[in-house]
Scaffold this active site. Structure first.
Site, mmCIF file in Angstrom:
data_model
loop_
_atom_site.group_PDB
_atom_site.id
_atom_site.type_symbol
_atom_site.label_atom_id
_atom_site.label_comp_id
_atom_site.label_asym_id
_atom_site.label_seq_id
_atom_site.Cartn_x
_atom_site.Cartn_y
_atom_site.Cartn_z
ATOM 1 N N ASP A 1 65.166 35.401 -76.908
ATOM 2 C CA ASP A 1 65.679 34.212 -77.567
ATOM 3 C C ASP A 1 66.830 33.538 -76.833
ATOM 4 O OD1 ASP A 1 65.470 32.436 -79.682
ATOM 5 O OD2 ASP A 1 66.906 33.509 -80.929
ATOM 6 N N GLY A 2 67.248 34.065 -75.671
ATOM 7 C CA GLY A 2 68.363 33.464 -74.951
ATOM 8 C C GLY A 2 69.200 34.520 -74.260
ATOM 9 N N PRO B 1 70.341 40.002 -72.453
ATOM 10 C CA PRO B 1 69.348 39.184 -73.150
ATOM 11 C C PRO B 1 69.630 39.127 -74.653
ATOM 12 C CG PRO B 1 68.302 40.778 -71.693
ATOM 13 C CD PRO B 1 69.743 41.162 -71.788
ATOM 14 N N LYS B 2 69.253 38.015 -75.274
ATOM 15 C CA LYS B 2 69.357 37.887 -76.731
ATOM 16 C C LYS B 2 68.002 38.246 -77.341
ATOM 17 C CE LYS B 2 70.686 34.828 -80.506
ATOM 18 N NZ LYS B 2 69.535 35.252 -81.355
ATOM 19 N N TRP B 3 67.976 39.358 -78.032
ATOM 20 C CA TRP B 3 66.727 39.866 -78.598
ATOM 21 C C TRP B 3 66.399 39.168 -79.905
ATOM 22 C CZ3 TRP B 3 64.018 43.074 -75.538
ATOM 23 C CH2 TRP B 3 64.715 43.643 -74.473
#
Length: 350
Positions: free
Chosen positions: A186-187, A34-36
């Site tokens: 965020d992505g 995951p994009k934190w």
């Protein structure tokens, strides 16, 4: 401080791509995570000394004393970790990342720093390891660094130190891209399993959320040059009430003048606008904003919502004369709000 990798160090960065990269046939190439959406941070511990630095090399330790305490308490004696500092709060019945609370943690007053550390404690989410004991890991494959990260932090037993989940399945990563946004993420980020750690270089890939929404233009500000429109204030309807959701800027010189001429005849008395909304808009930037009749609808590109507002400044795409202002509500926003942020972290050392 005498570690194999000493501060300052620029973290490895990511370049934007349009989709989660597929694994080729045969052995997996990519690791996905995951994009934190927080503050990028590197933690260096050498015995009693702990340094926590930002992406630009600024000291973060003074703003997050609870994370320094956690590093002393549970991390190995000598270690360097790369990760993200975030604040998670219950929102809508689940824990979500809260950027507003996180951004308020950067405050010059020591008394406020101490109070916020109690009221809105932060978490460090590790996703890479640069060094452990006397070993410099930056030249090692990500698989090796990931193993060192798990050894250092995954079984810490301290909620303030966490480890991001990963997968090698591109279908799972694609599902995460949608599902984990409900936790405020965020992505998705992709790292090559055989990739080394290259400080300051865009060796990773990232896929971020991009969406559009039809919004009502409810006001504007004059450009800082004094000529033309600087930014538009946007609103959406909820329960019959028009609520401010953010702003749009970055227009060309020609477009700024054109927009000011278009909106000028639509000006309203500022006293007709709720003072709270005026204050929030002033806090977002310099200068006064001018309310207008809420008659115009336009389409804007945005990436993420937070607390019923756009997380970042949005981009103007086109006018929508076919839409009535009253039809522009929150129901058009495809944002899941049911995923708990703590379900995105490693459990059981996986």
């Amino acid at each position: 401080m005498d570690l194999p990798v000493n501060p300052p160090v620029q973290p490895m960065l990511a370049k934007a791509v349009t989709a989660v990269p597929d694994q080729p046939g045969g052995e997996p190439v990519w690791s996905y995570e995951p994009k934190w959406d927080g503050f990028r941070a590197l933690i260096f511990r050498d015995g009693d000394e702990v340094v926590m630095s930002s992406r630009g090399g600024k000291d973060l330790a003074r703003y997050f004393p609870e994370l320094v305490d956690a590093a002393h308490a549970v991390l190995p004696e000598r270690v360097v970790l790369d990760g993200e500092v975030a604040v998670a709060r219950p929102i809508g019945g689940v824990n979500r990342l809260d950027w507003d609370s996180l951004s308020q943690r950067i405050h010059p007053a020591a008394s406020r720093v101490a109070r916020l550390a109690e009221e809105t404690p932060a978490v460090f989410i590790g996703f890479d390891a640069l060094a452990t004991d006397s070993m410099d890991l930056t030249a090692e494959r990500f698989e090796v660094r990931r193993s060192a990260l798990l050894d250092a932090a995954a079984e810490s037993g301290d909620d303030r130190i966490q480890v991001s989940r990963v997968t090698r399945d591109s279908a799972v990563a694609t599902d995460w891209f949608t599902a984990f946004e409900g936790a405020g993420l965020d992505g998705v980020v992709g790292k090559r399993l055989d990739g080394v750690y290259v400080p300051g270089k865009r060796e990773m890939v990232k896929v971020k959320h991009k969406r559009t929404a039809d919004c009502v233009v409810i006001g504007y500000r004059i450009h800082k040059s004094g000529t033309g429109l600087g930014s538009m204030l946007l609103g959406l309807y909820a329960e019959g009430e028009l609520r401010m959701v953010g702003g749009s800027s970055a227009f060309s010189d020609k477009k700024r003048i054109e927009l000011q001429e278009m909106l000028e005849p639509m000006r309203l008395d500022p006293d007709r606008v709720a003072q709270g909304e005026v204050s929030r808009w002033r806090a977002a930037g310099s200068g006064e904003w001018i309310p207008i009749r809420p008659e115009l609808v336009a389409e804007f590109a945005y990436d993420q919502m937070e607390n019923q507002r756009f997380r970042h400044t949005v981009k103007f795409l086109r006018w929508r004369p076919d839409r009535e202002p009253e039809s522009c509500g929150y129901d058009q926003l495809d944002v899941p709000l049911t995923y708990d942020v703590f379900d995105v972290l490693v459990t059981g050392g996986q």
